[in-house]
Design a protein around this motif. Structure first.
Motif, PDB file in Angstrom:
ATOM      1  N   LYS A 171       0.842  10.158 -10.021  1.00 14.57           N
ATOM      2  CA  LYS A 171      -0.250  10.385 -10.980  1.00 14.57           C
ATOM      3  C   LYS A 171      -1.044  11.624 -10.621  1.00 14.57           C
ATOM      4  CE  LYS A 171      -0.718   5.516 -12.218  1.00 14.57           C
ATOM      5  NZ  LYS A 171      -1.575   4.309 -12.191  1.00 14.57           N
ATOM      6  N   GLU A 172      -1.242  11.831  -9.327  1.00 14.02           N
ATOM      7  CA  GLU A 172      -1.986  13.018  -8.889  1.00 14.02           C
ATOM      8  C   GLU A 172      -1.213  14.294  -9.235  1.00 14.02           C
ATOM      9  OE1 GLU A 172      -4.309  14.644  -4.909  1.00 14.02           O
ATOM     10  OE2 GLU A 172      -2.571  13.302  -4.705  1.00 14.02           O
ATOM     11  N   CYS A 189      -3.012  11.696 -18.887  1.00  7.26           N
ATOM     12  CA  CYS A 189      -3.337  11.696 -17.441  1.00  7.26           C
ATOM     13  C   CYS A 189      -4.711  11.098 -17.189  1.00  7.26           C
ATOM     14  CB  CYS A 189      -3.261  13.125 -16.897  1.00  7.26           C
ATOM     15  SG  CYS A 189      -1.585  13.775 -16.793  1.00  7.26           S
ATOM     16  N   ASN A 225       0.817  -1.218   0.000  1.00  4.91           N
ATOM     17  CA  ASN A 225       0.000   0.000   0.000  1.00  4.91           C
ATOM     18  C   ASN A 225       0.848   1.265   0.000  1.00  4.91           C
ATOM     19  OD1 ASN A 225      -3.031  -0.725   0.249  1.00  4.91           O
ATOM     20  ND2 ASN A 225      -2.025  -2.124   1.681  1.00  4.91           N
ATOM     21  N   VAL A 228      -6.100   3.603 -12.543  1.00  8.20           N
ATOM     22  CA  VAL A 228      -5.927   3.673 -11.079  1.00  8.20           C
ATOM     23  C   VAL A 228      -6.559   2.421 -10.472  1.00  8.20           C
ATOM     24  CG1 VAL A 228      -6.381   4.956  -8.969  1.00  8.20           C
ATOM     25  CG2 VAL A 228      -5.986   6.181 -11.129  1.00  8.20           C
ATOM     26  N   SER A 229      -5.769   1.591  -9.798  1.00  8.43           N
ATOM     27  CA  SER A 229      -6.273   0.323  -9.223  1.00  8.43           C
ATOM     28  C   SER A 229      -7.188   0.595  -8.035  1.00  8.43           C
ATOM     29  CB  SER A 229      -5.103  -0.559  -8.763  1.00  8.43           C
ATOM     30  OG  SER A 229      -4.246  -0.855  -9.858  1.00  8.43           O
ATOM     31  N   GLN A 230      -8.301  -0.138  -8.038  1.00  7.62           N
ATOM     32  CA  GLN A 230      -9.217  -0.055  -6.898  1.00  7.62           C
ATOM     33  C   GLN A 230      -8.705  -0.945  -5.744  1.00  7.62           C
ATOM     34  OE1 GLN A 230     -11.938   1.936  -6.780  1.00  7.62           O
ATOM     35  NE2 GLN A 230     -11.260   2.701  -8.797  1.00  7.62           N
ATOM     36  N   GLU A 275       2.766   5.696  -6.100  1.00 10.33           N
ATOM     37  CA  GLU A 275       2.343   5.770  -7.493  1.00 10.33           C
ATOM     38  C   GLU A 275       1.163   6.720  -7.658  1.00 10.33           C
ATOM     39  OE1 GLU A 275       3.797   4.555 -10.129  1.00 10.33           O
ATOM     40  OE2 GLU A 275       5.375   3.647  -8.909  1.00 10.33           O
ATOM     41  N   LEU A 276       0.228   6.677  -6.705  1.00 12.29           N
ATOM     42  CA  LEU A 276      -0.919   7.587  -6.761  1.00 12.29           C
ATOM     43  C   LEU A 276      -0.475   9.041  -6.641  1.00 12.29           C
ATOM     44  CD1 LEU A 276      -3.557   5.658  -4.588  1.00 12.29           C
ATOM     45  CD2 LEU A 276      -3.662   6.088  -7.057  1.00 12.29           C
ATOM     46  N   ARG A 291       1.620   1.709  -3.497  1.00 11.28           N
ATOM     47  CA  ARG A 291       0.431   2.267  -4.175  1.00 11.28           C
ATOM     48  C   ARG A 291       0.301   3.776  -3.924  1.00 11.28           C
ATOM     49  NH1 ARG A 291      -3.964  -2.381  -2.468  1.00 11.28           N
ATOM     50  NH2 ARG A 291      -3.440  -3.929  -4.099  1.00 11.28           N
ATOM     51  N   LEU A 292       0.519   4.167  -2.691  1.00 11.27           N
ATOM     52  CA  LEU A 292       0.411   5.591  -2.349  1.00 11.27           C
ATOM     53  C   LEU A 292       1.430   6.425  -3.127  1.00 11.27           C
ATOM     54  CD1 LEU A 292      -0.135   5.375   1.518  1.00 11.27           C
ATOM     55  CD2 LEU A 292      -1.820   6.039  -0.201  1.00 11.27           C
TER      56      LEU A 292
END
Length: 642
Positions: free
Chosen positions: A274-275, A311, A264, A316-318, A270-271, A267-268
């Motif tokens: 992207k953000e 973009c 996680n 984005v993975s759930q 990578e998010l 994941r954070l």
């Protein structure tokens, strides 16, 4: 009277005999009984208070107790000489000496005359203060035949066991006849001597067994301490194993959640990237439209739209909450708890009564050693099994269950609050007495159940119960101080609605003389029972508890007055605490506890089934290792006996 004198007492009433009073008589147990108790007409039996043996007056001889008479005489002569009077002419003077040949007490004057007479001068005269039990032993007196009055009884007929004269000898041709003096000496020096030797040998045997018991006790004390140390180390090892497993699981738990955290966090990251791209593109788009000219927008259109489209199109993975639901598997936890709770419980894998009967003097210690070694080995193997995986735990559970059924006697242990050690509860292998069944009213079917139907295959014979509607056990309950337990399962079908006070079934105990006085023991003295019957008072079928011929409790609504039903009851008998407990096994509760039970004589379990025209009853006896002894049932019994 001097306090040092301890005169013999009557074994029935306990009153001391006195010199000059009625002669004491001899009971078969070799204790004495007074004439007053012997003549008492209120009972046909005599019970010795010293040894608790009972004798039928009509079928028992009570000869004069010559030993007690001699003891009374010797003690009175030693401690209260003034009470011993001269027997010569009955002059009332105090006796000073005893002549064994004349069997006479002599005062000072009579003794002087006795010594002066030529015929008695050689007699042995003993002063009273020097008199011993061996002095003055009477020789057979000259007695005369009642039929041939001039002929002395100088012979003894051993066959007829009576004294006879030479004239009577003609009528005793086939009998063994000896001279009375020879018979007397033979009895004294041969028969009694052999009996004394036999008794001495028996006492030696008892002493040897007593020493064996002391050895067993000492061995038990040693083994108890060894057992405590063994259990201490065993459970310490078990606790270490559990602690180690706990640490392993905690480590695995931390590692499992670390993996969740690492995934996680990635994941954070990578998010975030992207953000940031989307935020940059969004801000640029807002300023690009407001601040650029037409040519600039058209020239940069391709670059801006490519970035914004990229973009927007980025996946984005759930994330599911299930990814955080890591749980500890509880597989086999129930089996593990059950194995630990029953691990190490001791059982007695033998019938104690049978062991004592078949091996009274030899094998007790060896059997105990073997049992202790076996139990220790079992405990070690069980501990190793507990350390293994789930499949081994299941095998261990079946092993523990098999230990309960190593013999006909199932032994369980109760943790009583009033004692510091476990109290054994014996599930005794009771049996219906098939030879006592009242076949006019009931019989035992091919499944071994007692049913309320008359037997048409066998007629009632000698020795069977005639009045009681059922049977008893083959033997009374043992009086060894341990609680005993048995159960009955009853299948009851009502053929029609019951009315009045009709009996259905009965289970209880009573003395031997009350077994066949009536169709039920409920109204008899020295009886304790639970009866299921129709109750006019409550208008239904009730359970009624009886003690000593009186009803002490009535529990309504046992079963509806319709349809077939199964009733399951248990009985606990504790002669040490003088209690009897009746348990409703099906309802899991104690119905009644009877206190102050008279356990002075053996009690017989009784089983009754009734009224075949109105109800069908089948009673199954559940005993020994067939009983399902749960911890809940143990707790009920402990509470009832406490």
């Amino acid at each position: 009277m001097a306090t040092a004198m301890k005169l013999p007492r009557c074994g029935v009433c306990g009153i001391s005999f006195t010199y000059g009073g009625p002669d004491p008589h001899l009971l078969p147990c070799l204790h004495s009984v007074c004439q007053e108790c012997l003549n008492l007409g209120t009972s046909d039996t005599l019970t010795c208070d010293i040894c608790q043996e009972t004798f039928d007056k009509e079928q028992t001889d009570f000869p004069t107790d010559v030993v007690a008479i001699k003891d009374i005489f010797l003690q009175t002569a030693e401690y209260d000489g003034s009470a011993v009077l001269c027997t010569n002419k009955g002059d009332g003077n105090q006796a000073m000496s005893w002549c064994g040949e004349c069997e006479a007490l002599l005062c000072e004057h009579c003794q002087a005359g006795h010594e002066d007479m030529k015929i008695t001068r050689s007699h042995k005269v003993v002063p009273l203060e020097n008199l011993k039990s061996s002095d003055g032993v009477p020789i057979p007196k000259t007695a005369y035949c009642t039929e041939h009055v001039d002929h002395p009884l100088q012979l003894y007929d051993e066959t007829c066991e009576q004294r006879i004269c030479f004239k009577c000898r003609e009528n005793h041709g086939v009998c063994k006849v000896n001279d009375i003096t020879e018979a007397y000496q033979h009895l004294k020096e041969t028969v009694l001597d052999e009996e004394k030797k036999g008794l001495a040998k028996k006492i030696e045997t008892i002493s040897a067994i007593r020493e064996q018991i002391h050895t067993v006790v000492k061995l038990s004390e040693t083994k108890e301490e060894e057992g405590k140390d063994f259990l201490k180390h065993t459970f310490s090892d078990l606790r270490n194993t559990l602690n180690q497993r706990e640490e392993e699981l905690l480590l695995e738990l931390g590692q499992s959640f670390k993996a969740v955290y690492d995934v996680n966090n990635s994941r954070l990251y990578e998010l975030g990237k992207k953000e940031a791209k989307c935020d940059t593109a969004l801000g640029y788009c807002q300023k690009f439209a407001d601040m650029s000219s037409v040519d600039a927008i058209l020239n940069a259109k391709k670059t801006v739209l490519s970035r914004t489209s990229g973009c927007i199109a980025a996946k984005v993975s759930q994330v599911s909450e299930r990814e955080s639901s890591i749980t500890l598997s509880r597989k086999d936890l129930t089996d593990l708890k059950q194995s630990i709770s029953s691990f190490g419980e001791y059982y007695v894998p033998m019938d104690p009564q049978a062991e004592s009967q078949h091996h009274p003097e030899g094998s007790t210690i060896n059997a105990m050693k073997g049992n202790i070694k076996r139990l220790e080995a079992d405990n070690v193997s069980l501990l190793e099994a507990l350390k293994s995986r789930g499949q081994q735990i299941k095998e261990l559970t079946s092993t523990m269950e098999s230990l309960v059924r190593v013999s006909d006697v199932a032994v369980h242990f109760l943790r009583m609050p009033d004692v510091s050690f476990p109290v054994p509860l014996l599930c005794t292998p009771l049996k219906y007495d098939k030879d006592k069944v009242n076949l006019d009213k009931v019989h035992i079917n091919t499944e071994g159940d007692l049913v309320d139907r008359k037997s048409f295959t066998r007629v009632a014979g000698k020795g069977r119960l005639k009045k009681y509607w059922g049977t008893c056990s083959t033997a009374p309950l043992s009086q060894d101080g341990c609680p005993q337990y048995w159960e009955v399962e009853n299948r009851v079908s009502l053929d029609k609605l019951l009315s009045e006070n009709l009996l259905i079934l009965e289970v209880g105990v009573c003395r031997v003389e009350q077994r066949d006085v009536s169709h039920s023991i409920g109204g008899r003295p020295h009886s304790y029972c639970m009866i299921v019957s129709c109750c006019p008072i409550h208008g239904g079928i009730c359970r009624k508890i009886g003690k000593e011929g009186k009803r002490v409790l009535c529990l309504p609504d046992t079963l509806p007055n319709t349809a077939p039903h199964t009733l399951h009851y248990g009985v606990v008998y504790d002669d040490a605490r003088k209690k009897i407990v009746f348990i409703d096994v099906k309802e899991k509760k104690v119905m009644s506890t009877l206190d102050n039970v008279d356990c002075s004589e053996p009690l017989w379990p009784m089983f009754g089934v009734y009224n075949s025209g109105d109800v069908t009853v089948s009673m199954k006896l559940v005993v020994g290792s067939d009983i399902s002894m749960t911890e809940e049932k143990k707790a009920m019994i402990v509470k009832a006996l406490s």
